[in-house]
Motif scaffolding. Sequence first.
Motif, PDB file in Angstrom:
ATOM      1  N   LEU A  12      28.523 -38.709  18.158  1.00  0.00           N
ATOM      2  CA  LEU A  12      28.436 -38.515  19.587  1.00  0.00           C
ATOM      3  C   LEU A  12      27.442 -39.516  20.132  1.00  0.00           C
ATOM      4  O   LEU A  12      26.282 -39.523  19.742  1.00  0.00           O
ATOM      5  CB  LEU A  12      27.970 -37.090  19.889  1.00  0.00           C
ATOM      6  CG  LEU A  12      27.715 -36.719  21.344  1.00  0.00           C
ATOM      7  CD1 LEU A  12      28.994 -36.921  22.153  1.00  0.00           C
ATOM      8  CD2 LEU A  12      27.263 -35.291  21.444  1.00  0.00           C
ATOM      9  N   LEU A  13      27.900 -40.392  21.026  1.00  0.00           N
ATOM     10  CA  LEU A  13      27.050 -41.428  21.565  1.00  0.00           C
ATOM     11  C   LEU A  13      26.304 -40.890  22.766  1.00  0.00           C
ATOM     12  O   LEU A  13      26.886 -40.466  23.747  1.00  0.00           O
ATOM     13  CB  LEU A  13      27.884 -42.636  21.998  1.00  0.00           C
ATOM     14  CG  LEU A  13      28.806 -43.222  20.928  1.00  0.00           C
ATOM     15  CD1 LEU A  13      29.484 -44.465  21.471  1.00  0.00           C
ATOM     16  CD2 LEU A  13      28.032 -43.546  19.679  1.00  0.00           C
ATOM     17  N   THR A  14      24.984 -40.930  22.714  1.00  0.00           N
ATOM     18  CA  THR A  14      24.170 -40.561  23.856  1.00  0.00           C
ATOM     19  C   THR A  14      22.984 -41.499  23.906  1.00  0.00           C
ATOM     20  O   THR A  14      22.648 -42.169  22.941  1.00  0.00           O
ATOM     21  CB  THR A  14      23.631 -39.109  23.749  1.00  0.00           C
ATOM     22  OG1 THR A  14      22.704 -39.035  22.666  1.00  0.00           O
ATOM     23  CG2 THR A  14      24.754 -38.121  23.513  1.00  0.00           C
ATOM     24  N   ALA A 308      34.255 -47.914  24.600  1.00  0.00           N
ATOM     25  CA  ALA A 308      33.700 -46.555  24.630  1.00  0.00           C
ATOM     26  C   ALA A 308      32.380 -46.524  25.383  1.00  0.00           C
ATOM     27  O   ALA A 308      32.104 -45.604  26.157  1.00  0.00           O
ATOM     28  CB  ALA A 308      33.513 -46.049  23.198  1.00  0.00           C
ATOM     29  N   VAL A 309      31.547 -47.544  25.162  1.00  0.00           N
ATOM     30  CA  VAL A 309      30.256 -47.624  25.849  1.00  0.00           C
ATOM     31  C   VAL A 309      30.461 -47.679  27.361  1.00  0.00           C
ATOM     32  O   VAL A 309      29.758 -47.007  28.126  1.00  0.00           O
ATOM     33  CB  VAL A 309      29.467 -48.855  25.364  1.00  0.00           C
ATOM     34  CG1 VAL A 309      28.236 -49.078  26.243  1.00  0.00           C
ATOM     35  CG2 VAL A 309      29.054 -48.679  23.906  1.00  0.00           C
ATOM     36  N   ASN A 310      31.425 -48.468  27.800  1.00  0.00           N
ATOM     37  CA  ASN A 310      31.665 -48.619  29.238  1.00  0.00           C
ATOM     38  C   ASN A 310      32.120 -47.307  29.873  1.00  0.00           C
ATOM     39  O   ASN A 310      31.788 -47.023  31.033  1.00  0.00           O
ATOM     40  CB  ASN A 310      32.706 -49.708  29.492  1.00  0.00           C
ATOM     41  CG  ASN A 310      32.145 -51.100  29.280  1.00  0.00           C
ATOM     42  OD1 ASN A 310      30.939 -51.312  29.356  1.00  0.00           O
ATOM     43  ND2 ASN A 310      33.012 -52.053  28.991  1.00  0.00           N
ATOM     44  N   ILE A 311      32.873 -46.499  29.130  1.00  0.00           N
ATOM     45  CA  ILE A 311      33.275 -45.191  29.642  1.00  0.00           C
ATOM     46  C   ILE A 311      32.038 -44.347  29.931  1.00  0.00           C
ATOM     47  O   ILE A 311      31.919 -43.708  30.977  1.00  0.00           O
ATOM     48  CB  ILE A 311      34.192 -44.473  28.632  1.00  0.00           C
ATOM     49  CG1 ILE A 311      35.505 -45.225  28.469  1.00  0.00           C
ATOM     50  CG2 ILE A 311      34.471 -43.035  29.079  1.00  0.00           C
ATOM     51  CD1 ILE A 311      36.292 -44.802  27.249  1.00  0.00           C
ATOM     52  N   SER A 312      31.094 -44.383  29.011  1.00  0.00           N
ATOM     53  CA  SER A 312      29.853 -43.633  29.176  1.00  0.00           C
ATOM     54  C   SER A 312      29.057 -44.138  30.377  1.00  0.00           C
ATOM     55  O   SER A 312      28.541 -43.357  31.179  1.00  0.00           O
ATOM     56  CB  SER A 312      29.011 -43.746  27.902  1.00  0.00           C
ATOM     57  OG  SER A 312      27.778 -43.079  28.048  1.00  0.00           O
ATOM     58  N   LEU A 313      28.980 -45.457  30.525  1.00  0.00           N
ATOM     59  CA  LEU A 313      28.193 -46.042  31.612  1.00  0.00           C
ATOM     60  C   LEU A 313      28.852 -45.811  32.971  1.00  0.00           C
ATOM     61  O   LEU A 313      28.177 -45.459  33.949  1.00  0.00           O
ATOM     62  CB  LEU A 313      28.011 -47.541  31.365  1.00  0.00           C
ATOM     63  CG  LEU A 313      27.198 -47.933  30.123  1.00  0.00           C
ATOM     64  CD1 LEU A 313      27.217 -49.446  29.940  1.00  0.00           C
ATOM     65  CD2 LEU A 313      25.770 -47.425  30.220  1.00  0.00           C
ATOM     66  N   VAL A 319      29.822 -39.855  25.426  1.00  0.00           N
ATOM     67  CA  VAL A 319      31.137 -40.126  24.847  1.00  0.00           C
ATOM     68  C   VAL A 319      31.109 -39.740  23.372  1.00  0.00           C
ATOM     69  O   VAL A 319      30.235 -40.171  22.622  1.00  0.00           O
ATOM     70  CB  VAL A 319      31.529 -41.607  25.011  1.00  0.00           C
ATOM     71  CG1 VAL A 319      32.793 -41.913  24.223  1.00  0.00           C
ATOM     72  CG2 VAL A 319      31.763 -41.928  26.485  1.00  0.00           C
ATOM     73  N   PHE A 320      32.083 -38.935  23.012  1.00  0.00           N
ATOM     74  CA  PHE A 320      32.170 -38.360  21.678  1.00  0.00           C
ATOM     75  C   PHE A 320      33.242 -39.097  20.886  1.00  0.00           C
ATOM     76  O   PHE A 320      34.410 -39.076  21.264  1.00  0.00           O
ATOM     77  CB  PHE A 320      32.536 -36.882  21.840  1.00  0.00           C
ATOM     78  CG  PHE A 320      32.623 -36.091  20.561  1.00  0.00           C
ATOM     79  CD1 PHE A 320      31.512 -35.881  19.782  1.00  0.00           C
ATOM     80  CD2 PHE A 320      33.821 -35.505  20.177  1.00  0.00           C
ATOM     81  CE1 PHE A 320      31.589 -35.115  18.625  1.00  0.00           C
ATOM     82  CE2 PHE A 320      33.909 -34.741  19.024  1.00  0.00           C
ATOM     83  CZ  PHE A 320      32.786 -34.546  18.252  1.00  0.00           C
ATOM     84  N   SER A 345      24.886 -49.747  19.487  1.00  0.00           N
ATOM     85  CA  SER A 345      25.499 -49.850  20.802  1.00  0.00           C
ATOM     86  C   SER A 345      24.504 -49.394  21.866  1.00  0.00           C
ATOM     87  O   SER A 345      23.611 -48.593  21.595  1.00  0.00           O
ATOM     88  CB  SER A 345      26.773 -48.996  20.875  1.00  0.00           C
ATOM     89  OG  SER A 345      26.455 -47.627  20.828  1.00  0.00           O
ATOM     90  N   PRO A 346      24.638 -49.893  23.100  1.00  0.00           N
ATOM     91  CA  PRO A 346      23.648 -49.628  24.150  1.00  0.00           C
ATOM     92  C   PRO A 346      23.446 -48.160  24.472  1.00  0.00           C
ATOM     93  O   PRO A 346      22.395 -47.785  24.985  1.00  0.00           O
ATOM     94  CB  PRO A 346      24.232 -50.370  25.363  1.00  0.00           C
ATOM     95  CG  PRO A 346      25.085 -51.445  24.777  1.00  0.00           C
ATOM     96  CD  PRO A 346      25.656 -50.863  23.530  1.00  0.00           C
ATOM     97  N   THR A 347      24.443 -47.312  24.221  1.00  0.00           N
ATOM     98  CA  THR A 347      24.276 -45.901  24.554  1.00  0.00           C
ATOM     99  C   THR A 347      24.051 -45.039  23.326  1.00  0.00           C
ATOM    100  O   THR A 347      24.135 -43.823  23.376  1.00  0.00           O
ATOM    101  CB  THR A 347      25.520 -45.374  25.312  1.00  0.00           C
ATOM    102  OG1 THR A 347      26.679 -45.612  24.531  1.00  0.00           O
ATOM    103  CG2 THR A 347      25.658 -46.003  26.650  1.00  0.00           C
TER     104      THR A 347
END
Length: 348
Positions: A12-14, A308-313, A319-320, A345-347
Motif C-alpha cells: 500500500l503506497l502512502t 500508480a503514483v500519479n493516481i495518488s497525487l 493507492v493500494f 517512489s515519491p508516495t
Amino acid sequence: KSGKMHCCVVLLLTAVLSCSCATVSHRLTVDGRNIIDPRTNDTIVLNGFNLMLHTPSNQEKEANSTDIRLIHSLLPGTNLLRLVIVHWDDQLPGSSERDCRTHNESEGYIKPDCIRHMKRVVTEATGLGLYVTLTVRASAAAGGSSEDPNVFNDPALRAKYLVMLKYLARAFRDVPGIAAIEPMSEPRVSCGDLHKTVNWFISACKAVRHGDPSVPCIVGPPDFYSLYCISLHKTEFPSQIPQLIYATNFFIPKTFDKYSHKDMLRYPENSVPCDELFPKKFTADYCKSKKQLLDFNEHFLNWNMLLAVNISLVHNVPVFLDQWVCGLNPQAAWHTRMTSCIWQSPTT
C-alpha cells in the motif's frame, strides 16, 4: 488463481510523513494520501501478502494459523494480510459448497459458518500484529461470466449483495485490526463499463459504512483492477465518500501473470514487442504499433509505477497495489528492481 490458497506480495503506497491528527477510532484513518495508525497516531505504510482461504467443508480440517505464521516469518517487517476469504457468488473449482452466499435475508445472505471462520482467521492474524483487509471475491457477481447475472445488470442480486456488505461490516465492527473492507475484488467487466463500476462502488462503500462507519473502503477500476484502465480513463470516485483507498494491480508485464515457465520474459531484456509488455487492448494507447520494440528494464518499471503514483497525487488518495507477481518463475533481478521501485517512489 484457482485452488485453496493464493499468496503473493501486496504493498500500500502512502506518504511516509508524521502526522499529529487525533483519532478516537480503533480503525485506520485515511487522511489524503496518508494512512494514520490509531495505535501510534502516525502515518503507517501497510505492506504484506495475500492469502486466499475458504470456509472448510465438513470433510476438511479447520484452517489454522500455520500458513499465516509461516508466510509472516518469511516476510519480516510486513504488517498487512489481504485476506481473500469472503467468497460470495464466487466461481472457483470445487468451491460451490463452500461459497458463503445464502438466500436467507435474516442472516444477511451470508452463512453464519463463514462469519465464524473469518473471525477465527482474523484473530490469528491480528494476534501476530498484522492488520487485515477483508476481501470479497465474487467472480460471478463481479461480471466474470456472460451467462450469469451480476451486480451491474441484475438489481435483485445487487440488492442482496449490498445487504451482505452491511451485515459483514456490522459483524466485524467491534473487531480490532481490520485495515479495510474490500467489497469487490477485481470487477470482471471491461473498461467500457467504468461508469457502472464507479456507481457500484459508491453503493458498496455506503453499505459498508452503514455497518461500520469508521472502516476504510477499497475501490478500484474494472478489468481486474487494471492500472491502465484507471490511468487512461482517470477514474475518480466521489470525494464525499470518506475513508476511500484506490486499488490497482501490477501484473506488469502481462506475461508475468502466467503460472508457467513457457515463453516468460527475462529481466532485463531489450527489444521486446509492445504486445508482449502491454495487454493487446491497450497497445494502441501506449505504442505506435503492436510490434513496436521496447526495452524491458528499470525505466519501463519506473514508468509504470509512476502511473500508480500519479493516481495518488491527482486524487489525493492512498493507492493500494493489491498484487504484483512473477508467476511461478521467480527472477531475482526483477524482484530486486520491483521492490526498489516501489519503496523509492515519491508516495512510498
